[in-house]
Design a protein around this motif. Sequence first.
Motif, PDB file in Angstrom:
ATOM      1  N   ARG A 200       0.836  -1.206   0.000  1.00 22.29           N
ATOM      2  CA  ARG A 200       0.000   0.000   0.000  1.00 22.29           C
ATOM      3  C   ARG A 200       0.869   1.254   0.000  1.00 22.29           C
ATOM      4  O   ARG A 200       0.560   2.236  -0.674  1.00 22.29           O
ATOM      5  CB  ARG A 200      -0.935  -0.002   1.211  1.00 22.29           C
ATOM      6  CG  ARG A 200      -2.108  -0.960   1.095  1.00 22.29           C
ATOM      7  CD  ARG A 200      -3.192  -0.636   2.119  1.00 22.29           C
ATOM      8  NE  ARG A 200      -2.700  -0.760   3.484  1.00 22.29           N
ATOM      9  CZ  ARG A 200      -2.772  -1.876   4.199  1.00 22.29           C
ATOM     10  NH1 ARG A 200      -3.338  -2.964   3.681  1.00 22.29           N
ATOM     11  NH2 ARG A 200      -2.305  -1.921   5.435  1.00 22.29           N
ATOM     12  N   ARG A 203       2.185   1.953  -3.418  1.00 21.63           N
ATOM     13  CA  ARG A 203       1.209   2.514  -4.359  1.00 21.63           C
ATOM     14  C   ARG A 203       0.893   3.977  -4.052  1.00 21.63           C
ATOM     15  O   ARG A 203       0.103   4.595  -4.769  1.00 21.63           O
ATOM     16  CB  ARG A 203      -0.076   1.680  -4.331  1.00 21.63           C
ATOM     17  CG  ARG A 203       0.080   0.285  -4.932  1.00 21.63           C
ATOM     18  CD  ARG A 203      -1.258  -0.403  -5.102  1.00 21.63           C
ATOM     19  NE  ARG A 203      -1.839  -0.781  -3.814  1.00 21.63           N
ATOM     20  CZ  ARG A 203      -1.676  -1.975  -3.248  1.00 21.63           C
ATOM     21  NH1 ARG A 203      -0.937  -2.897  -3.856  1.00 21.63           N
ATOM     22  NH2 ARG A 203      -2.250  -2.253  -2.093  1.00 21.63           N
ATOM     23  N   ASN A 204       1.482   4.504  -2.989  1.00 22.14           N
ATOM     24  CA  ASN A 204       1.203   5.886  -2.580  1.00 22.14           C
ATOM     25  C   ASN A 204       2.502   6.598  -2.201  1.00 22.14           C
ATOM     26  O   ASN A 204       2.621   7.198  -1.125  1.00 22.14           O
ATOM     27  CB  ASN A 204       0.232   5.884  -1.400  1.00 22.14           C
ATOM     28  CG  ASN A 204      -1.115   5.295  -1.750  1.00 22.14           C
ATOM     29  OD1 ASN A 204      -1.976   5.960  -2.314  1.00 22.14           O
ATOM     30  ND2 ASN A 204      -1.314   4.024  -1.424  1.00 22.14           N
ATOM     31  N   ALA A 255      -4.374   4.756   3.556  1.00 20.33           N
ATOM     32  CA  ALA A 255      -4.856   4.169   2.306  1.00 20.33           C
ATOM     33  C   ALA A 255      -5.754   2.952   2.549  1.00 20.33           C
ATOM     34  O   ALA A 255      -6.671   2.676   1.767  1.00 20.33           O
ATOM     35  CB  ALA A 255      -3.672   3.774   1.431  1.00 20.33           C
ATOM     36  N   LYS A 256      -5.511   2.233   3.621  1.00 18.34           N
ATOM     37  CA  LYS A 256      -6.324   1.056   3.924  1.00 18.34           C
ATOM     38  C   LYS A 256      -7.783   1.429   4.118  1.00 18.34           C
ATOM     39  O   LYS A 256      -8.691   0.706   3.679  1.00 18.34           O
ATOM     40  CB  LYS A 256      -5.781   0.370   5.174  1.00 18.34           C
ATOM     41  CG  LYS A 256      -6.577  -0.873   5.578  1.00 18.34           C
ATOM     42  CD  LYS A 256      -5.986  -1.539   6.813  1.00 18.34           C
ATOM     43  CE  LYS A 256      -6.801  -2.775   7.207  1.00 18.34           C
ATOM     44  NZ  LYS A 256      -6.216  -3.439   8.403  1.00 18.34           N
ATOM     45  N   TYR A 257      -8.025   2.572   4.748  1.00 19.71           N
ATOM     46  CA  TYR A 257      -9.398   2.956   5.069  1.00 19.71           C
ATOM     47  C   TYR A 257     -10.000   3.942   4.072  1.00 19.71           C
ATOM     48  O   TYR A 257     -11.218   4.042   3.952  1.00 19.71           O
ATOM     49  CB  TYR A 257      -9.451   3.543   6.475  1.00 19.71           C
ATOM     50  CG  TYR A 257      -9.135   2.524   7.548  1.00 19.71           C
ATOM     51  CD1 TYR A 257     -10.066   1.566   7.926  1.00 19.71           C
ATOM     52  CD2 TYR A 257      -7.881   2.503   8.157  1.00 19.71           C
ATOM     53  CE1 TYR A 257      -9.767   0.613   8.894  1.00 19.71           C
ATOM     54  CE2 TYR A 257      -7.572   1.560   9.135  1.00 19.71           C
ATOM     55  CZ  TYR A 257      -8.524   0.613   9.492  1.00 19.71           C
ATOM     56  OH  TYR A 257      -8.226  -0.322  10.443  1.00 19.71           O
ATOM     57  N   LEU A 258      -9.134   4.691   3.360  1.00 19.10           N
ATOM     58  CA  LEU A 258      -9.644   5.703   2.435  1.00 19.10           C
ATOM     59  C   LEU A 258      -9.292   5.430   0.979  1.00 19.10           C
ATOM     60  O   LEU A 258      -9.568   6.261   0.113  1.00 19.10           O
ATOM     61  CB  LEU A 258      -9.113   7.085   2.843  1.00 19.10           C
ATOM     62  CG  LEU A 258      -9.561   7.563   4.235  1.00 19.10           C
ATOM     63  CD1 LEU A 258      -8.927   8.900   4.573  1.00 19.10           C
ATOM     64  CD2 LEU A 258     -11.077   7.668   4.321  1.00 19.10           C
ATOM     65  N   GLY A 259      -8.654   4.306   0.708  1.00 21.66           N
ATOM     66  CA  GLY A 259      -8.418   3.897  -0.680  1.00 21.66           C
ATOM     67  C   GLY A 259      -7.084   4.324  -1.248  1.00 21.66           C
ATOM     68  O   GLY A 259      -6.407   3.533  -1.892  1.00 21.66           O
ATOM     69  N   ARG A 260      -6.692   5.574  -1.051  1.00 19.00           N
ATOM     70  CA  ARG A 260      -5.407   6.090  -1.527  1.00 19.00           C
ATOM     71  C   ARG A 260      -4.796   6.969  -0.459  1.00 19.00           C
ATOM     72  O   ARG A 260      -5.441   7.334   0.514  1.00 19.00           O
ATOM     73  CB  ARG A 260      -5.577   6.903  -2.827  1.00 19.00           C
ATOM     74  CG  ARG A 260      -6.084   6.141  -4.019  1.00 19.00           C
ATOM     75  CD  ARG A 260      -5.256   4.906  -4.338  1.00 19.00           C
ATOM     76  NE  ARG A 260      -3.871   5.177  -4.633  1.00 19.00           N
ATOM     77  CZ  ARG A 260      -3.357   5.218  -5.858  1.00 19.00           C
ATOM     78  NH1 ARG A 260      -4.126   5.019  -6.900  1.00 19.00           N
ATOM     79  NH2 ARG A 260      -2.078   5.429  -6.037  1.00 19.00           N
TER      80      ARG A 260
END
Length: 271
Positions: A200, A203-204, A255-260
């Motif tokens: 994650r 990816r960010n 990112a786990k909870y909000l996607g990015r």
Amino acid sequence: MGIAHGLFVFTGDILLLYAILGAFLWRRRNAPVAQLVASAKRWFVFAIPTMLVMTLLIQTVSNDLPDEFWDDRLGGTYMQVLSYRWENWFYTFLTALIFQGPLVFVAFLIGLVAAKTNFFENNSLGLVLLRRWLPYLALTALPINLLYGLHTSGLWVPNPALQVAIGTATAIGAPALSALYLYGVVLLVQRFALPEWVYRAGRNTLSCYVLQGVLGGLCFAGYGLGLFGQLGHAQILLASLLIALSSMLLVSIWAKYLGRGPLEPLLRGIK
């Protein structure tokens, strides 16, 4: 975004440099692999005399600097740090553009080649070639970077001619060491299942990079822990690893909870 980052978070920003070079790379996105490799070779050859000139210039300038050149404002309040960034950001960027730009563009071109040739697939041609070159890369990278590290850390002061030679040689030693790192990461990923939070974070990376600067300011500046100028080399290395891991973990949780990550939607929303 790069200018804002350089002024308000971290003077040594790379975002603007990457954006400028990325604009040139975008024009070559449909070029064949052979053409991209040939272009990378030409830029690599150009990087060596550029590194020589910059090393001579830096050595000349540094010899004439007064003792108070390294401004204590970096360890002061946020407004003091901000004033330092405003005064020095443009010159820092210009140095990065000339000093790092050619090698960065080589890396961009080779990265595009890697994407076009499925480099990260098992036993791809690129991985096979990299594996074959490992001994030569190690023999090149390790002595050059060891000497450069000893010199820049102040543990060894060679004569001026050797200083220039070592600085120029990093144009070869740095990419060679990066290639060793790359192969090590590939082996790690192939043999071990890394935690999901690492992916994650990967990816960010924009959010991770900017957060590292924020955390670094909170650690070293006077508006945080005030550790500027207080740590030795080993302690700084440990602090940098902790800051990097902390930024990755925090962005991964976001990112786990909000996607990015917090900045990726902003970047990808620009049309």
